[in-house]
Enzyme design. Structure first.
Site, PDB file in Angstrom:
ATOM      1  N   ARG A 174       0.848  -1.201   0.000  1.00 44.27           N
ATOM      2  CA  ARG A 174       0.000   0.000   0.000  1.00 44.27           C
ATOM      3  C   ARG A 174       0.881   1.248   0.000  1.00 44.27           C
ATOM      4  O   ARG A 174       0.579   2.229  -0.699  1.00 44.27           O
ATOM      5  CB  ARG A 174      -0.929   0.005   1.211  1.00 44.27           C
ATOM      6  CG  ARG A 174      -2.034  -1.022   1.166  1.00 44.27           C
ATOM      7  CD  ARG A 174      -2.989  -0.887   2.326  1.00 44.27           C
ATOM      8  NE  ARG A 174      -3.799   0.320   2.245  1.00 44.27           N
ATOM      9  CZ  ARG A 174      -4.580   0.764   3.225  1.00 44.27           C
ATOM     10  NH1 ARG A 174      -4.638   0.103   4.381  1.00 44.27           N
ATOM     11  NH2 ARG A 174      -5.298   1.858   3.076  1.00 44.27           N
ATOM     12  N   CYS A 232      -1.332   6.127   9.009  1.00 44.65           N
ATOM     13  CA  CYS A 232      -1.664   4.852   8.362  1.00 44.65           C
ATOM     14  C   CYS A 232      -2.771   5.132   7.367  1.00 44.65           C
ATOM     15  O   CYS A 232      -2.753   6.165   6.687  1.00 44.65           O
ATOM     16  CB  CYS A 232      -2.052   3.813   9.406  1.00 44.65           C
ATOM     17  SG  CYS A 232      -3.453   4.306  10.455  1.00 44.65           S
TER      18      CYS A 232
END
Length: 275
Positions: A174, A232
């Site tokens: 990611r 995050c």
């Protein structure tokens, strides 16, 4: 450690069960099947975050809302709190961080969570009724006073990525922008350093020893000699990173909105690939 706390007498800690898994079944279902005796269920989406929007998928809750949720759970300012989740402390760390941000001075995380408790052979309780959320706690008197821990906004995160160390707690694929299963844009904040949360714990979900955490973060440039922050996808696993940094003796700020808030503004730059 928790067993000793429970045996010490007054004031006994408030036990909060915050099991949660992104895309998984509601944590209350696991709670009903078994939880620590006397633990109260706390819903991460409802109680520990505000509604999704331009500030991210898990923004800070309003102080009055969080205060009310914690009082319903039995939290008081002068009583210790122990929080836990299934095993790896991801959700527990977000509740730990939020309680501390709003001024509670005595919050701990049960390392290894429910899995560690049951593996050790300790007793559990169940909630029989399908709609039951478990223990009805005696209301607490917790007062939410925001600002006890440092936070970052988008401008602060961008600046820290240039002048300090900004850790991206998401999985490496990611971070590199190879996949993005949740947010509309893939990649990372330019200058951020990838530090996947799973690297903070062992296979049993327990945190690595402090010296190993310090070594891990030092290799990434994060020490107590520089300004450090973390983000995050939506501010949940980054709280786990903040807790790991705390265990390593490294203070750090949380970008609560994280990537979900960053990409909500199309003017924010996006990087892909390795740092």
């Amino acid at each position: 450690m928790l067993e000793r706390l429970l045996k010490r007498g007054e004031p006994a800690p408030v036990l909060l069960d915050v099991r949660w898994r992104l895309g998984g079944p509601p944590g209350v279902e696991a709670y009903r099947k078994g939880h620590l005796p006397g633990a109260v269920f706390v819903d991460l989406d409802r109680d520990v975050a505000g509604p999704p929007g331009p500030n991210g998928r898990h923004p800070l809750p309003e102080p009055a809302d969080f205060e009310a949720a914690m009082r319903r759970a039995g939290v008081s300012g002068d009583r210790p709190v122990v929080v836990y989740d299934g095993a790896d402390s991801t959700a527990a760390a977000r509740l730990w961080w939020t309680l501390r941000y709003f001024g509670h001075q005595n919050v701990r995380v049960l390392d290894g969570g429910y899995h560690a408790w049951t593996t050790a052979g300790h007793p559990v309780e169940t909630a029989d009724a399908e709609g039951e959320e478990g223990v009805a706690a005696e209301p607490g008197d917790f007062t939410a006073r925001p600002g006890s821990l440092p936070v970052l906004d988008a401008a602060g995160a961008e600046s820290l990525a240039k002048a300090g160390v900004l850790l991206d707690a998401r999985a490496s694929e990611r971070y590199r922008g190879e996949v993005e299963p949740i947010d509309p844009v893939a990649g990372h904040i330019p200058g951020a350093v990838n530090a996947p949360t799973l690297g903070n714990v062992g296979v049993d979900g327990r945190f690595l020893p402090a010296e190993l955490l310090r070594e891990r973060f030092a290799q990434l440039g994060a020490t107590d000699a520089v300004d450090v922050g973390a983000y995050c996808g939506s501010g949940v696993t980054a709280a786990h990173e903040i807790l790991a940094l705390h265990l390593a003796g490294i203070p750090a700020a949380l970008y609560v909105g994280s990537w979900s808030a960053w990409v909500a503004d199309p003017t924010n730059p996006v990087a892909t690939g390795e740092s």
